[in-house]
Design an enzyme around this catalytic site. Structure first.
Site, PDB file in Angstrom:
ATOM      1  N   GLY A  13       5.700  -1.930   7.694  1.00 56.73           N
ATOM      2  CA  GLY A  13       6.539  -3.407   8.315  1.00 56.73           C
ATOM      3  C   GLY A  13       6.494  -3.723   9.744  1.00 56.73           C
ATOM      4  O   GLY A  13       6.870  -4.370  10.265  1.00 56.73           O
ATOM      5  N   MET A  95       3.376  -6.006  -2.173  1.00 53.42           N
ATOM      6  CA  MET A  95       2.401  -5.234  -2.926  1.00 53.42           C
ATOM      7  C   MET A  95       2.664  -5.767  -4.603  1.00 53.42           C
ATOM      8  O   MET A  95       3.019  -4.407  -5.611  1.00 53.42           O
ATOM      9  CB  MET A  95       2.190  -3.688  -2.351  1.00 53.42           C
ATOM     10  CG  MET A  95       1.788  -4.156  -1.189  1.00 53.42           C
ATOM     11  SD  MET A  95       0.363  -4.742  -1.671  1.00 53.42           S
ATOM     12  CE  MET A  95      -0.739  -4.214  -2.100  1.00 53.42           C
ATOM     13  N   HIS A 114      -2.044 -12.685   3.163  1.00 52.01           N
ATOM     14  CA  HIS A 114      -3.010 -12.029   2.781  1.00 52.01           C
ATOM     15  C   HIS A 114      -3.946 -12.068   3.977  1.00 52.01           C
ATOM     16  O   HIS A 114      -4.520 -13.318   4.549  1.00 52.01           O
ATOM     17  CB  HIS A 114      -3.324 -13.028   1.771  1.00 52.01           C
ATOM     18  CG  HIS A 114      -4.752 -12.513   0.867  1.00 52.01           C
ATOM     19  ND1 HIS A 114      -4.320 -11.249   0.304  1.00 52.01           N
ATOM     20  CD2 HIS A 114      -6.167 -12.329   0.461  1.00 52.01           C
ATOM     21  CE1 HIS A 114      -5.384 -11.204  -0.424  1.00 52.01           C
ATOM     22  NE2 HIS A 114      -7.290 -11.828   0.060  1.00 52.01           N
ATOM     23  N   ASP A 154      -2.957 -14.924  -4.414  1.00 56.14           N
ATOM     24  CA  ASP A 154      -3.791 -15.813  -2.851  1.00 56.14           C
ATOM     25  C   ASP A 154      -4.572 -16.731  -3.543  1.00 56.14           C
ATOM     26  O   ASP A 154      -5.556 -16.897  -2.820  1.00 56.14           O
ATOM     27  CB  ASP A 154      -4.602 -14.329  -2.720  1.00 56.14           C
ATOM     28  CG  ASP A 154      -4.103 -13.333  -2.486  1.00 56.14           C
ATOM     29  OD1 ASP A 154      -3.491 -13.913  -1.787  1.00 56.14           O
ATOM     30  OD2 ASP A 154      -4.697 -12.018  -2.837  1.00 56.14           O
TER      31      ASP A 154
END
Length: 290
Positions: A13, A95, A114, A154
């Site tokens: 985080g 994820m 990303h 992505d």
């Protein structure tokens, strides 16, 4: 009232922390309404709890074990988030690939960070794959981006991106560290942009408020007092002169291409301790020269 954010995480985080810090320091006009993790051990949950942000642990495995599908998981995740009515959902190290069963509930409201440039190294282990490509002589730079999420991994429209050159002396660890440092700045800029917040206007508002509300100890007075000399050390004397002059005169065109410096400016204003009289003396010196 600030915009509502929901942040999805799977790990430590650090990018969530960058958002928390930006909000607490008055850089980002938003509130994080909820942090969700699909991993119970994610330290990002602790970061959220320490900031008094509601959290939710929502793992995939129990649903799969009960005979449900990943699509069912996405649909249930959407139902958890809906009551919070977020203006933006941020995937910050999340994820899990989200399907239309989730995305269709929040059109143009889901963004992802990303650690690669657009069109390069989609999916997992992007930094490691970039480093291997560098060693093979295929690339000399990599970077990171924040983009709107579509079903393809992505590959959505890019909001912001940043290039990170790869140095000959880099190891995988040093490259990872520089990319993560860049991510922490980029995610704040991208969220501001996605929410329609303008960093130039934010800075000019600070200057305007200080001129019109100059009493000792006011919030914007304190912010401005923490800036000029340390900014010069961080980004260079010449850039600092441009920032000070442009902010003082309200000339957007002078500073429109210095967006990365604005992030440093705001953070330093909020975090560094410089006496107000030192800043006043520095500004007086600059004005006298001009």
């Amino acid at each position: 009232m600030g915009k509502k954010l929901v942040v999805l995480i799977s790990g430590s985080g650090t990018n969530l922390q960058a958002l928390i810090d930006a909000i607490q320091n008055g850089i980002l006009d938003a509130e994080i309404a909820l942090v969700i993790s699909n991993r119970k051990s994610a330290y990002g949950l602790t970061r959220a709890e320490q900031a008094n942000i509601p959290t939710c642990y929502f793992p995939l495995k129990p649903l799969i074990d009960s005979g449900k599908s990943r699509t069912d998981y996405d649909a249930e995740l959407a139902e958890i988030i809906k009551p919070y009515a977020p203006d933006l959902i941020i995937l910050a190290g999340w994820m899990h690939v989200l399907s239309p069963a989730f995305l269709d509930h929040f059109p143009q409201k889901v963004v992802n960070l990303h650690p690669a440039l657009p069109g390069q190294f989609a999916g997992t282990h992007a930094i490691e794959r970039a480093y291997k490509a560098f060693l093979a002589g295929d690339i000399t730079q990599t970077g990171c981006m924040v983009h709107y999420v579509i079903p393809e991994v992505d590959a959505g429209p890019v909001i912001e991106q940043a290039i990170v050159p790869i140095q000959p002396s880099d190891t995988l660890e040093t490259l990872e560290a520089r990319i993560h440092e860049t991510e922490h700045k980029l995610i704040v800029r991208a969220v501001m942009k996605a929410l329609g917040q303008n960093m130039i206007r934010e800075l000019q508002a600070i200057i305007w408020d200080r001129k019109n509300n100059p009493q000792e100890g006011s919030y914007t007075n304190q912010l401005f007092a923490k800036g000029v000399n340390k900014i010069a050390q961080k980004v260079g004397e010449e850039a600092t002169e441009v920032i000070v002059a442009a902010l003082g005169q309200g000339r957007d065109e002078q500073i429109s291409e210095l967006s990365d410096l604005f992030y440093h400016t705001l953070v330093l204003m909020a975090q560094l301790d410089i006496r107000l009289e030192d800043v006043e003396a520095e500004l007086a010196r600059r004005h006298k020269k001009s």
